[in-house]
Write a protein that holds these residues in place. Structure first.
Motif, PDB file in Angstrom:
ATOM      1  N   MET A   1       0.842  -1.193   0.000  1.00  0.00           N
ATOM      2  CA  MET A   1       0.000   0.000   0.000  1.00  0.00           C
ATOM      3  C   MET A   1       0.885   1.253   0.000  1.00  0.00           C
ATOM      4  N   THR A   2       0.469   2.272  -0.792  1.00  0.00           N
ATOM      5  CA  THR A   2       1.195   3.531  -0.813  1.00  0.00           C
ATOM      6  C   THR A   2       1.078   4.228   0.535  1.00  0.00           C
ATOM      7  N   GLU A   3       2.183   4.781   0.998  1.00  0.00           N
ATOM      8  CA  GLU A   3       2.169   5.478   2.285  1.00  0.00           C
ATOM      9  C   GLU A   3       1.432   6.796   2.148  1.00  0.00           C
ATOM     10  N   GLY A   4       0.498   7.053   3.068  1.00  0.00           N
ATOM     11  CA  GLY A   4      -0.271   8.284   3.030  1.00  0.00           C
ATOM     12  C   GLY A   4       0.533   9.483   3.490  1.00  0.00           C
ATOM     13  N   PHE A   5       0.001  10.667   3.190  1.00  0.00           N
ATOM     14  CA  PHE A   5       0.710  11.910   3.512  1.00  0.00           C
ATOM     15  C   PHE A   5      -0.322  13.018   3.647  1.00  0.00           C
ATOM     16  N   VAL A   6      -0.019  14.014   4.490  1.00  0.00           N
ATOM     17  CA  VAL A   6      -0.914  15.155   4.688  1.00  0.00           C
ATOM     18  C   VAL A   6      -0.154  16.450   4.433  1.00  0.00           C
ATOM     19  N   SER A   7      -0.741  17.307   3.592  1.00  0.00           N
ATOM     20  CA  SER A   7      -0.208  18.651   3.375  1.00  0.00           C
ATOM     21  C   SER A   7      -1.133  19.651   4.062  1.00  0.00           C
ATOM     22  N   LEU A   8      -0.595  20.431   4.991  1.00  0.00           N
ATOM     23  CA  LEU A   8      -1.341  21.488   5.672  1.00  0.00           C
ATOM     24  C   LEU A   8      -1.112  22.766   4.868  1.00  0.00           C
ATOM     25  N   VAL A   9      -2.123  23.149   4.092  1.00  0.00           N
ATOM     26  CA  VAL A   9      -1.947  24.139   3.027  1.00  0.00           C
ATOM     27  C   VAL A   9      -2.715  25.423   3.321  1.00  0.00           C
ATOM     28  N   GLY A  10      -2.063  26.557   3.126  1.00  0.00           N
ATOM     29  CA  GLY A  10      -2.717  27.857   3.211  1.00  0.00           C
ATOM     30  C   GLY A  10      -3.289  28.241   1.858  1.00  0.00           C
ATOM     31  N   ALA A  11      -4.593  28.578   1.825  1.00  0.00           N
ATOM     32  CA  ALA A  11      -5.262  28.910   0.563  1.00  0.00           C
ATOM     33  C   ALA A  11      -5.264  30.402   0.274  1.00  0.00           C
ATOM     34  N   GLY A  12      -4.708  31.219   1.189  1.00  0.00           N
ATOM     35  CA  GLY A  12      -4.745  32.659   0.979  1.00  0.00           C
ATOM     36  C   GLY A  12      -6.024  33.265   1.524  1.00  0.00           C
ATOM     37  N   PRO A  13      -6.192  34.591   1.393  1.00  0.00           N
ATOM     38  CA  PRO A  13      -7.295  35.292   2.043  1.00  0.00           C
ATOM     39  C   PRO A  13      -8.654  35.082   1.389  1.00  0.00           C
ATOM     40  N   TRP A  14      -8.722  34.825   0.106  1.00  0.00           N
ATOM     41  CA  TRP A  14      -9.935  34.481  -0.647  1.00  0.00           C
ATOM     42  C   TRP A  14      -9.666  34.532  -2.136  1.00  0.00           C
ATOM     43  N   ASP A  15      -9.088  35.633  -2.601  1.00  0.00           N
ATOM     44  CA  ASP A  15      -8.831  35.816  -4.030  1.00  0.00           C
ATOM     45  C   ASP A  15      -8.124  34.579  -4.586  1.00  0.00           C
ATOM     46  N   PRO A  16      -8.730  33.865  -5.549  1.00  0.00           N
ATOM     47  CA  PRO A  16      -8.097  32.639  -6.046  1.00  0.00           C
ATOM     48  C   PRO A  16      -6.772  32.881  -6.748  1.00  0.00           C
ATOM     49  N   GLU A  17      -6.523  34.127  -7.184  1.00  0.00           N
ATOM     50  CA  GLU A  17      -5.242  34.423  -7.816  1.00  0.00           C
ATOM     51  C   GLU A  17      -4.112  34.493  -6.794  1.00  0.00           C
ATOM     52  N   LEU A  18      -4.469  34.577  -5.511  1.00  0.00           N
ATOM     53  CA  LEU A  18      -3.453  34.601  -4.466  1.00  0.00           C
ATOM     54  C   LEU A  18      -3.134  33.210  -3.938  1.00  0.00           C
ATOM     55  N   LEU A  19      -3.745  32.189  -4.510  1.00  0.00           N
ATOM     56  CA  LEU A  19      -3.352  30.817  -4.193  1.00  0.00           C
ATOM     57  C   LEU A  19      -1.943  30.585  -4.731  1.00  0.00           C
ATOM     58  N   THR A  20      -1.058  30.045  -3.916  1.00  0.00           N
ATOM     59  CA  THR A  20       0.317  29.853  -4.368  1.00  0.00           C
ATOM     60  C   THR A  20       0.403  28.709  -5.373  1.00  0.00           C
ATOM     61  N   LEU A  21       1.469  28.716  -6.146  1.00  0.00           N
ATOM     62  CA  LEU A  21       1.694  27.629  -7.094  1.00  0.00           C
ATOM     63  C   LEU A  21       1.856  26.302  -6.365  1.00  0.00           C
ATOM     64  N   ALA A  22       2.485  26.364  -5.184  1.00  0.00           N
ATOM     65  CA  ALA A  22       2.656  25.139  -4.389  1.00  0.00           C
ATOM     66  C   ALA A  22       1.308  24.589  -3.942  1.00  0.00           C
ATOM     67  N   ALA A  23       0.408  25.467  -3.525  1.00  0.00           N
ATOM     68  CA  ALA A  23      -0.918  25.029  -3.095  1.00  0.00           C
ATOM     69  C   ALA A  23      -1.692  24.437  -4.269  1.00  0.00           C
ATOM     70  N   ARG A  24      -1.605  25.075  -5.424  1.00  0.00           N
ATOM     71  CA  ARG A  24      -2.297  24.550  -6.605  1.00  0.00           C
ATOM     72  C   ARG A  24      -1.780  23.161  -6.963  1.00  0.00           C
ATOM     73  N   ASP A  25      -0.478  22.980  -6.833  1.00  0.00           N
ATOM     74  CA  ASP A  25       0.110  21.668  -7.121  1.00  0.00           C
ATOM     75  C   ASP A  25      -0.437  20.602  -6.176  1.00  0.00           C
ATOM     76  N   ARG A  26      -0.547  20.937  -4.887  1.00  0.00           N
ATOM     77  CA  ARG A  26      -1.045  19.962  -3.905  1.00  0.00           C
ATOM     78  C   ARG A  26      -2.503  19.608  -4.193  1.00  0.00           C
ATOM     79  N   LEU A  27      -3.313  20.587  -4.545  1.00  0.00           N
ATOM     80  CA  LEU A  27      -4.716  20.314  -4.846  1.00  0.00           C
ATOM     81  C   LEU A  27      -4.864  19.436  -6.080  1.00  0.00           C
ATOM     82  N   ALA A  28      -3.993  19.652  -7.050  1.00  0.00           N
ATOM     83  CA  ALA A  28      -4.070  18.881  -8.295  1.00  0.00           C
ATOM     84  C   ALA A  28      -3.748  17.405  -8.088  1.00  0.00           C
ATOM     85  N   ARG A  29      -3.124  17.069  -6.940  1.00  0.00           N
ATOM     86  CA  ARG A  29      -2.753  15.683  -6.668  1.00  0.00           C
ATOM     87  C   ARG A  29      -3.558  15.060  -5.529  1.00  0.00           C
ATOM     88  N   ALA A  30      -4.510  15.810  -4.985  1.00  0.00           N
ATOM     89  CA  ALA A  30      -5.184  15.386  -3.753  1.00  0.00           C
ATOM     90  C   ALA A  30      -6.171  14.254  -3.982  1.00  0.00           C
TER      91      ALA A  30
END
Length: 529
Positions: A1-30
């Motif tokens: 079984m693949t080992e699980g992992f948790v990313s504690l990610v900040g999404a920014g204040p609301w504006d979706p353009e302020l989502l970091t590239l790192a956060a977008r990457d984590r969401l794309a793999r969630a």
């Protein structure tokens, strides 16, 4: 079984353009996302279709049918999903370590031997004052800034705020979670020695097009906040830097500021219009009412066979050329060329027609320059263009979606020609996060409402009614829509929307994203005195 992992990610204040590239990457793999209520639901559109979305929400922001997860449940779910070998994103508003429970959650994960990481986000006590034109530091005004909880939870835990120290400091104060306690906190600062005439402000929903800013002094700010009906979430800023807002505010000066505009295009295609509207100050809401799926196997086979007719020695009609109806049709065309082991050379000596400038631009990007681009991006415009070239009565191949108008085929047949219609892709109605549905409800029902909605096709309007109707009921969904202005990308779309019983308030002059933006601007333009 693949080992699980948790990313504690900040999404920014609301504006979706302020989502970091790192956060977008984590969401794309969630595999799993556990999201707080202060996160813009639009960022969840970065998740793949299989992602399980769980909402850690409370109060009126709860989406229809959404579970109200307690903190203990959040902790248990993170561990359980990770130990099942899944990749979990714990998505938190702002930054996970700024007055959030990111560190507490990390401690829980560590105790249960679950690997994790932190992904920082833009925090609201920095972003909200900026968009209100209030710098939290300035070399002529303050040498420091303090971030303080304005919420009593810390005091209940025995961590009393040092109000005497804060009141006598020379720096800016930014108080989080302070709407409910604005009067109490202001009085504490005054009682501890801060001058009641000290400039102060409260900013609600910082970075959003519906941001609200109230300015006053420590002595009267609470009364002003109450009079303005300010609700959470908001931050409170105390200090001389507040006076700079008069000269450098910028965010609230844009023409569509204060307007919520819903964009119903497919998630992967909504970014252009969202950015255009946001640049004019609107609170642009991505509510995808359309998505695309590959054509069925028999439809793909039919397209492949039709393209082989263009190749030297190919059997089939002697096509005058190919008609591509949309940018998605362009992608379907090139995928079929690859499947059939062909390339654009088969169109040598043939005509290529594109309905719309967006389709033409996508063809050019792929190395195929269209010969015919009608002035009007619809079937009527193409019919006239083909008639002008005296090729209307020839054999044509058209690549389009699984649904569409039959006008083009009828006109070609009437002129003595033949249209071979092949389906390049299918359109479907996507699932929409419950949190996003809830946010569109009127303010008196706990949401933020919306002022306008843009439709690029009759199908998106139909899907919008179906999606909202399934949750709210058809009558309520239509009543909510009736409160807003409806903008159609063109007359054909306007007719289709009207046929659904929906009033159309504006039609874009140009059938492009810029045309939709201009229509919204014109609709909300301030009348001349």
């Amino acid at each position: 079984m693949t080992e699980g992992f948790v990313s504690l990610v900040g999404a920014g204040p609301w504006d979706p353009e302020l989502l970091t590239l790192a956060a977008r990457d984590r969401l794309a793999r969630a595999d799993v996302v556990i999201v707080d209520y202060l996160v813009n639901p639009a960022v969840l559109l970065h998740c793949p279709p299989h992602t399980e979305v769980l909402q850690r929400v409370r109060g009126p922001h709860v989406g229809p049918g959404a579970p109200k997860l307690a903190q203990a449940q959040v902790n248990e779910l993170m561990v359980a999903r990770a130990k099942a070998g899944l990749y979990v994103v714990r998505l938190k508003g702002g930054d996970p370590m700024m007055f959030g429970r990111g560190a507490e959650e990390a401690q829980y994960l560590a105790r249960h031997q679950v690997k994790f990481e932190f992904v920082p986000g833009v925090s609201s006590p920095i972003a909200a004052p900026q968009t209100a034109g209030i710098p939290i530091t300035h070399r002529d005004h303050t040498p420091s800034v303090s971030f303080v909880s304005g919420y009593e939870a810390y005091e209940k835990a025995g961590l009393t705020v040092a109000w005497n120290h804060l009141a006598n400091s020379a720096g800016t104060l930014v108080l989080m979670m302070s709407v409910k306690n604005a009067r109490t906190n202001a009085q504490r600062l005054v009682d501890a020695g801060r001058d009641p005439s000290t400039p102060a402000a409260v900013v609600r929903w910082g970075t959003r097009g519906i941001q609200q800013t109230v300015v006053g002094t420590l002595g009267d700010l609470a009364d002003r906040v109450a009079a303005a009906g300010i609700r959470p979430p908001a931050v409170m800023i105390v200090g001389d830097v507040v006076t700079l807002r008069e000269r450098i505010q910028w965010f609230e000066q844009r023409p569509l500021f204060g307007r919520r505009v819903v964009v119903t295009r497919a998630a992967r295609q909504a970014g252009g219009l969202v950015n255009l509207l946001a640049a004019e100050g609107a609170d642009a809401v991505v509510f995808p009412c359309l998505d695309f799926a590959p054509a069925a196997a028999d439809q793909q086979a039919a397209l492949d066979q039709a393209l082989r007719s263009f190749a030297p020695g190919g059997a089939g009609p002697d096509f005058a050329g190919v008609i591509v109806s949309s940018p998605n049709g362009v992608e379907a065309l090139f995928e079929a060329l690859a499947r059939a082991q062909l390339d654009v050379r088969i169109f040598a000596g043939k005509l290529v027609a594109a309905i719309g400038t967006g389709t033409a631009e996508r063809l050019i990007e792929r190395g195929l320059r269209p010969d015919i681009v009608p002035d009007r991006a619809r079937a009527e415009g193409l019919i006239q263009a083909l008639r002008d070239r005296q090729v209307l009565g020839r054999a044509w191949l058209q690549i389009r979606a699984d649904e569409g108008r039959e006008l083009l085929g009828q006109a070609i047949a009437k002129a003595g020609g033949q249209l071979t219609l092949v389906v390049g892709y299918q359109t479907v109605r996507p699932a929409v996060p419950g949190l996003l549905l809830a946010s569109l409800q009127p303010v008196d029902e706990g949401g933020e409402g919306y002022d306008a909605i843009c439709f690029a096709s009759g199908r998106t309007a139909r899907h919008f009614l179906e999606t909202t109707g399934e949750v709210l009921g058809d009558e309520r969904a239509r009543a909510h829509l009736a409160r807003a202005k409806v903008i159609a990308i063109g007359p054909v779309t306007a007719d289709a929307i009207t046929a659904l019983g929906i009033r159309v308030d504006a039609v874009a002059t140009e059938q492009t994203e810029a045309g939709l933006r201009d229509a919204v601007l014109k609709l909300f333009a301030t009348p001349s005195p």
